[in-house]
Scaffold this motif. Structure first.
Motif: not given
Length: 206
Positions: A77, A81, A84-85, A88, A149-151
């Motif tokens: 993760t 993460g 993904f950050w 995003r 990880t998905r904030k």
């Protein structure tokens, strides 16, 4: 309280004199990565990779096998993460999100299920003497990490809760330096929640 016990602090001072460089590295790298996460600094993922490797070694030595296995998940993760950050940040100006009551129900159900499964596995197949305690902390951390990880703002609520739970478990396992570490992480997680909540309100009101 355990942390107010004189014998705990005496044991801690004794342990500090015997603490390896590996434990100190884990102590400071963990604080650094959680602090950076609280500040929404993307470099928290890079620092967390170092912290994860060190924690895996320490947990294995202490027979906290649930948390040892959890580090492999954290490692995955951490890379996810990080990606993904970055993604995003490029795609959206409102990266922090929140969840509804139904999602909380799913999260709690997942924690309970994971606790039973992990506790049973640890009790049956490992020599640990805290299978379900270890399994519960591992399960909460598992769900909290997904949310981080998905904030998702509420990840900090789970981290505050599980970090509190870790303190007596680590004291029982005589990992007193790490018990102090997790007590510090409670404070950092509270700050993280307040900072993220402020940012979320600013995002939603803009």
């Amino acid at each position: 309280m355990l942390l107010a016990d004189t014998s705990f602090w005496q044991l801690l001072l004794k342990q500090l004199n015997q603490t390896s460089w590996l434990e100190w590295a884990g102590f400071f790298s963990t604080i650094a990565c959680i602090y950076l996460a609280a500040k929404e600094n993307i470099w928290n993922w890079a620092v967390s990779i170092l912290s994860i490797v060190i924690s895996a070694l320490l947990f294995f030595q202490s027979q906290l096998f649930g948390d040892f296995i959890l580090q492999f998940y954290f490692l995955f993760t951490a890379f996810y993460g990080w990606w993904f950050w970055i993604k995003r940040k490029k795609e959206s100006e409102k990266p922090i999100v929140t969840i509804a009551a139904k999602h909380w129900a799913i999260a709690i159900a997942a924690i309970l299920l994971l606790t039973v499964v992990l506790g049973y596995f640890l009790d049956r197949y490992t020599p640990t003497n805290v299978p379900y305690e270890d399994g519960f902390c591992t399960a909460v951390s598992f769900v909290a990490q997904i949310m981080l990880t998905r904030k998702i703002l509420e990840n900090w609520i789970l981290w505050i809760f599980v970090d509190i739970c870790y303190v007596p478990l680590l004291i029982y396992k005589q990992l007193n330096l790490y018990a102090v570490l997790y007590a510090i992480l409670v404070i950092i997680a509270i700050v993280g929640y307040l900072d993220w909540k402020k940012t979320y309100r600013e995002q939603t009101s803009s």
